[in-house]
Scaffold this motif. Sequence first.
Motif, short mmCIF file in Angstrom:
data_model
loop_
_atom_site.label_atom_id
_atom_site.label_comp_id
_atom_site.label_asym_id
_atom_site.label_seq_id
_atom_site.Cartn_x
_atom_site.Cartn_y
_atom_site.Cartn_z
N THR A 130 38.23 58.26 42.80
CA THR A 130 38.03 57.39 41.64
C THR A 130 36.94 56.48 41.76
OG1 THR A 130 39.72 55.79 42.92
CG2 THR A 130 40.80 57.82 41.27
N HIS A 131 35.93 56.62 42.37
CA HIS A 131 34.92 55.59 42.61
C HIS A 131 34.25 55.33 41.19
CE1 HIS A 131 31.66 53.40 44.33
NE2 HIS A 131 30.66 54.17 43.65
N LYS A 132 33.95 56.38 40.48
CA LYS A 132 33.39 56.26 39.26
C LYS A 132 34.15 55.33 38.12
CE LYS A 132 30.56 60.48 38.79
NZ LYS A 132 30.34 61.69 38.10
N GLN A 133 35.60 55.53 38.21
CA GLN A 133 36.60 54.72 37.59
C GLN A 133 36.53 53.34 38.00
OE1 GLN A 133 40.42 56.33 37.34
NE2 GLN A 133 41.39 54.34 36.93
N ASP A 134 36.49 52.99 39.21
CA ASP A 134 36.25 51.69 39.73
C ASP A 134 35.19 50.92 39.36
OD1 ASP A 134 38.67 52.20 41.22
OD2 ASP A 134 37.61 52.25 43.23
N VAL A 135 33.89 51.67 39.23
CA VAL A 135 32.60 51.10 38.70
C VAL A 135 32.63 50.79 37.19
CG1 VAL A 135 30.05 51.64 38.36
CG2 VAL A 135 31.33 52.46 40.45
N SER A 136 33.45 51.72 36.75
CA SER A 136 33.65 51.34 35.22
C SER A 136 34.58 50.10 35.06
CB SER A 136 34.24 52.35 34.62
OG SER A 136 34.59 52.30 33.00
N GLN A 137 35.44 49.95 35.65
CA GLN A 137 36.58 48.91 35.72
C GLN A 137 35.73 47.56 36.06
OE1 GLN A 137 39.73 50.48 37.89
NE2 GLN A 137 40.81 50.46 35.89
N VAL A 138 35.00 47.68 37.11
CA VAL A 138 34.08 46.49 37.71
C VAL A 138 33.39 46.13 36.79
CG1 VAL A 138 32.42 45.69 39.31
CG2 VAL A 138 34.54 46.80 39.95
N ARG A 139 32.74 46.75 35.95
CA ARG A 139 31.59 46.61 35.16
C ARG A 139 32.37 45.83 33.88
NH1 ARG A 139 29.83 51.47 33.97
NH2 ARG A 139 28.36 51.37 35.46
N TRP A 140 33.47 46.42 33.21
CA TRP A 140 33.99 45.56 32.31
C TRP A 140 34.89 44.02 32.73
CZ3 TRP A 140 38.91 43.40 31.65
CH2 TRP A 140 39.43 43.17 30.17
N LEU A 141 35.10 44.07 33.97
CA LEU A 141 35.29 42.83 34.48
C LEU A 141 34.40 41.61 34.82
CD1 LEU A 141 38.00 44.15 37.42
CD2 LEU A 141 38.66 42.59 35.43
N GLN A 142 33.23 42.20 34.88
CA GLN A 142 32.11 41.35 34.93
C GLN A 142 32.04 40.20 33.96
OE1 GLN A 142 31.88 41.48 38.27
NE2 GLN A 142 29.57 41.15 37.90
N GLN A 143 32.51 40.54 32.72
CA GLN A 143 32.32 39.63 31.74
C GLN A 143 33.26 38.54 31.84
OE1 GLN A 143 34.14 41.29 27.93
NE2 GLN A 143 34.81 43.34 28.94
N HIS A 144 34.29 38.75 32.65
CA HIS A 144 35.36 37.57 32.93
C HIS A 144 35.15 36.95 34.20
CE1 HIS A 144 37.38 39.09 29.27
NE2 HIS A 144 37.18 40.23 29.97
N PHE A 145 34.76 37.56 35.08
CA PHE A 145 34.63 36.92 36.66
C PHE A 145 33.24 36.77 37.05
CE2 PHE A 145 38.88 39.36 37.84
CZ PHE A 145 39.59 38.45 36.97
N ARG A 146 32.20 37.22 36.41
CA ARG A 146 30.96 36.95 36.98
C ARG A 146 30.60 35.63 37.28
NH1 ARG A 146 28.41 38.90 33.03
NH2 ARG A 146 27.67 41.05 33.77
N GLY A 147 30.20 35.44 38.66
CA GLY A 147 29.76 34.20 39.37
C GLY A 147 30.95 33.24 39.62
N LYS A 148 32.16 33.65 39.48
CA LYS A 148 33.21 32.82 39.90
C LYS A 148 33.69 33.09 41.20
CE LYS A 148 36.08 32.82 35.50
NZ LYS A 148 35.89 31.34 35.43
N TYR A 149 33.93 32.02 41.86
CA TYR A 149 34.25 32.14 43.36
C TYR A 149 35.71 32.80 43.51
CZ TYR A 149 30.43 29.16 44.51
OH TYR A 149 29.18 28.48 44.78
#
Length: 334
Positions: A75-94
Amino acid sequence: MSLKKRGNTWYIDFVAPSGERVRCSAGTTDKIQAQELHDKLKAESWRVDKLGEKPRRTWDDAAYKWLTETDYKRTHKQDVSQVRWLQQHFRGKYLDELTRDVIAKVGELKKRKTSPATANRLLALIRAILRRAALDWEWIDKAPLIRLYREPKRRVRYLTPPQAQKLISELPTHLADMVSFSLATGLRQANVTKLEWSQVDVARHVAWIHGDQAKAGKPIHVTLNETAMSVLTKQIGKHSRWVFTFKGKPIQQVTTKAWYKSLTRAGIEDFRWHDLRHTWASWLAQSGVPLNVIQEMGAWESAEMVRRYAHLAPEQFSQHAKVVDLMLNGTNLA
């Protein structure tokens, strides 16, 4: 210079007390904001070196490390896709800023846009990354508690034999063959579309799915019945490698316009390609095949996945229920 401007963006560059050089983008075109971030990072590096505090890691650090360490997953490709979506909310957060409430808001947003099941897959990934950050990498003291949504149990959708025959008659030849083969073997869509001749022994009437191709990660033995063999025989000579092809090329997509139009002409509603697998299992259960055998044939990892077909096998269970009749009637079972 601790601050440098490249284009319109400011970049931070300084040497920490430990001797490590810190270089990163401030992510802003405002010099004052960049200076504030610079001072914050420099103060943190001093506390880490002089006071022994843990360095504060960001979500970006954790997500990158997770994807690097788990690139072997199916499911690595799926993980990459989900992380990409999450970046809009979590990018730069500790990581210590990702509290239960912050994560719950993101989960709720995903649920409203998609479904509880899709949101749960996203929340499960966040939970896995934060748990590893706490337990394995020791970047945070404790991972926040993340609760998943209750998912409605889907009913088992399957076709009757006449419905299946009607659908096959409406499909173009290449899809009709794949549907017949799926109904005959119970294989998942990807295992049919990616089936190679090297995985088929026509003489012995068997095929196999390699472990890295199977959802449960274990090899699958497939017994080829007459229907499956008939379909395979039609494919011989069409391609040297792939079993199922269209115009000389392997088939990548099966749920095409032709698929949906055929469903409409056949009068079949609310039916997905994966429901062919449900149909195969339902027919076996209705014919008295024990559930443990269905589980083995379908390569389900847990018996729980197969129990949804139990209600389709009343005759099978009625035989065992008769044991109580014998007991109440005083019959000596010994």
